[in-house]
Design an enzyme around this catalytic site. Sequence first.
Site, PDB file in Angstrom:
ATOM      1  N   ASP A  31     -10.783  -1.573  12.818  1.00 46.33           N
ATOM      2  CA  ASP A  31      -9.996  -0.421  13.263  1.00 46.33           C
ATOM      3  C   ASP A  31     -10.901   0.707  13.762  1.00 46.33           C
ATOM      4  O   ASP A  31     -10.420   1.640  14.390  1.00 46.33           O
ATOM      5  CB  ASP A  31      -9.084   0.083  12.136  1.00 46.33           C
ATOM      6  CG  ASP A  31      -9.834   0.308  10.834  1.00 46.33           C
ATOM      7  OD1 ASP A  31     -10.577  -0.605  10.429  1.00 46.33           O
ATOM      8  OD2 ASP A  31      -9.685   1.386  10.226  1.00 46.33           O
TER       9      ASP A  31
ATOM     10  N   HIS B  24      -3.179   3.246  -4.547  1.00 47.98           N
ATOM     11  CA  HIS B  24      -2.438   2.859  -3.329  1.00 47.98           C
ATOM     12  C   HIS B  24      -1.060   2.299  -3.687  1.00 47.98           C
ATOM     13  O   HIS B  24      -0.608   1.314  -3.112  1.00 47.98           O
ATOM     14  CB  HIS B  24      -3.247   1.832  -2.524  1.00 47.98           C
ATOM     15  CG  HIS B  24      -4.433   2.454  -1.840  1.00 47.98           C
ATOM     16  ND1 HIS B  24      -4.315   3.211  -0.699  1.00 47.98           N
ATOM     17  CD2 HIS B  24      -5.752   2.439  -2.141  1.00 47.98           C
ATOM     18  CE1 HIS B  24      -5.517   3.633  -0.318  1.00 47.98           C
ATOM     19  NE2 HIS B  24      -6.404   3.191  -1.184  1.00 47.98           N
TER      20      HIS B  24
ATOM     21  N   ASP C 251       0.867  -1.175   0.000  1.00 44.29           N
ATOM     22  CA  ASP C 251       0.000   0.000   0.000  1.00 44.29           C
ATOM     23  C   ASP C 251       0.909   1.231   0.000  1.00 44.29           C
ATOM     24  O   ASP C 251       2.133   1.090  -0.061  1.00 44.29           O
ATOM     25  CB  ASP C 251      -0.913  -0.019   1.246  1.00 44.29           C
ATOM     26  CG  ASP C 251      -2.226   0.719   1.011  1.00 44.29           C
ATOM     27  OD1 ASP C 251      -2.176   1.849   0.508  1.00 44.29           O
ATOM     28  OD2 ASP C 251      -3.282   0.158   1.328  1.00 44.29           O
TER      29      ASP C 251
ATOM     30  N   GLU D 110     -10.169   3.292  -4.398  1.00 48.17           N
ATOM     31  CA  GLU D 110      -9.677   4.665  -4.254  1.00 48.17           C
ATOM     32  C   GLU D 110      -8.599   5.004  -5.280  1.00 48.17           C
ATOM     33  O   GLU D 110      -7.444   5.232  -4.931  1.00 48.17           O
ATOM     34  CB  GLU D 110      -9.155   4.863  -2.817  1.00 48.17           C
ATOM     35  CG  GLU D 110     -10.254   4.636  -1.789  1.00 48.17           C
ATOM     36  CD  GLU D 110      -9.777   4.731  -0.336  1.00 48.17           C
ATOM     37  OE1 GLU D 110     -10.560   5.219   0.486  1.00 48.17           O
ATOM     38  OE2 GLU D 110      -8.655   4.309  -0.030  1.00 48.17           O
TER      39      GLU D 110
END
Length: 454
Positions: free
Chosen positions: A351, A192, A126, A256
Site C-alpha cells: 500500500d 483492532h 479490524d 498496536e
Amino acid sequence: MSLNLLPYPNHLKELGGARKLAESEPRLLQDGAVAPEGYRLTITADEAVLAFADEAGRFYGEQTLRQLRNADGTVPLVEIDDAPRMGWRGFMIDSSRHIQTVDEIKAMIDAAASYKCNVFHWHLGDDPGWRMESERYPLLNTVGAWRDGWGFGNPNPARYGGLFTRAQIRDIVDYCAARHITVVPEFDIPGHSSAVLKAYPNLSCFEKECNTTTQAGVYDNVLCAGKEETFDFCFSVLEEIMELFPGKYIHIGGDEVPKDNWNACPLCQKRMKEEGLKNGEELQGYFTRRIAGFLKAHGRIAMGWNEVLEAGLDPDDIVAVKWDDPKNVCDAYANRGGKVLNENRHYFYLDYSYRTTPLRKTFSYDPLPDTLTEAGRKNVLGVEAPIWTEWVEDFRRMGYQCFPRLLALAERGWTAPGTRGYDEFKRVAELQREPLAERGIEMAPYDEWDPVAK
Ligand SMILES: [Zn+2]
C-alpha cells in the site's frame, strides 16, 4: 538476455534452439529425489520430461513451461533444476478497510499462483469491519460488518460494509487448495477490535458503546483481558475459524494494542495481580499465550505481528511476523529458535507509494539479513507482502499497488539473490502486463515503478 521467466529458476541451462512439443509431452515423472515443491524440466531435441516429487512441484513445473512457450508455439531447449529458496511465499489482502468481491479475490489468487506464491493471508477483521460470517455470533454479521461512512479527507457518508459468507469462504479455500495455496485467516485480537466491540461491547473493559472506525489509526477499543467471557468468545470464534480454514497456521494479530484501558480496568488489574504480571505488556503476553495455547491444543499454530514478542514469548509459543521491527527483535527470536515470517514494511508493504518503496527496493532486499545466525536463517519461514486497503478503494487501485511489486516478492521468495539482475527482472516484469490484464488486473505504468529522487 534471460528467458522470460518469473520467478527465475534457481538452476537453468539453455541448450540453444527451440522446438514444438508433441501432445504427449512433456512426459511426467514422479521422482522422490526432487526437493519439496521443486521440479526438473528437461527439454532437448529428443525428449521432454517434467519430474517432481509432489503435486506442488508438478504445478510449478507447469507454470514454468507455460511461461517458456514462445508466441509461435515452440519452447526453448533447456535443463531446469528448480526448487524454492523459501517455503512461504505469501500475499495478504486486507478485506476489512475495503472489501473485495469473491471474483476479485480469485483473480489475485490466480495471479499469485502463476508466480508460484503459496500462501494467502486473509485479514478478515479490524476496526472498520468484520468480514467472516459467524454462526455463533450473529451480531458480528449484522452490526460488526458495517460502518457509517468511509473514505478519507472527503468522506463518503454512505453505509459501507458486507462480509464473506461461510459458503464463499469455503469456495475460496478450495480454490486456493487447487492452486497449492494455503489460506491463513487472521482474527486480529486483542486490539483492532472496534468491529467486535460494536457488536459485543460487553467484551471491552468499560462496556462503553463502540463504533466501527471510518478513519485510519490506532484505537483504544481493545478486548478486556480480565474477563473470562473474552476468552470464551475468542475460543469460540477460533473454533468457527478452524472449521472453515483447514491450514496449520492461524494469525491472531496482536499488533498496536494500547494499554490505557487495561491499566484502568479493575478486572484487568485483578488478572495482573493474580498472575504476577508487572504491566500491560505482560498482560498481553498472558493473553497471547492463552490464545496460542488453545490453538496448539487443537493442532494449529498461532502467528502474530511482531509486537507479540514484547512480552518475551518462548520460541515454541508463536510464529512472529516481522513488520515493524527496528530493534530486530524478530531476528533475535529466530536466532534462539523461534519461527519468523518476514513481512518488513519498508520493503514489502504494497500500500506504500512507489516513491516510498520503488520496485528496485523490494527486489533488492534480502529477507535473510546478516543479523541472523546460520540456525536463525533456517527459522525464517519465508516472505509475505500485504495490501492494506485504507487507501485502496477498488480493485483497479489494488492492481496498481500490488503489481509489479508482488512479482518482486515472488522472486525474492523463490530465487536466490544474485541469480538475475534487476534490469532483467524489470524487463520480464513488464511482460506480465498482458497476462495480468487478462485476469482483470491493471499493473502500474512502467515509468512509475522507480521514481527518480528529486
Ligand atoms: Zn479489562
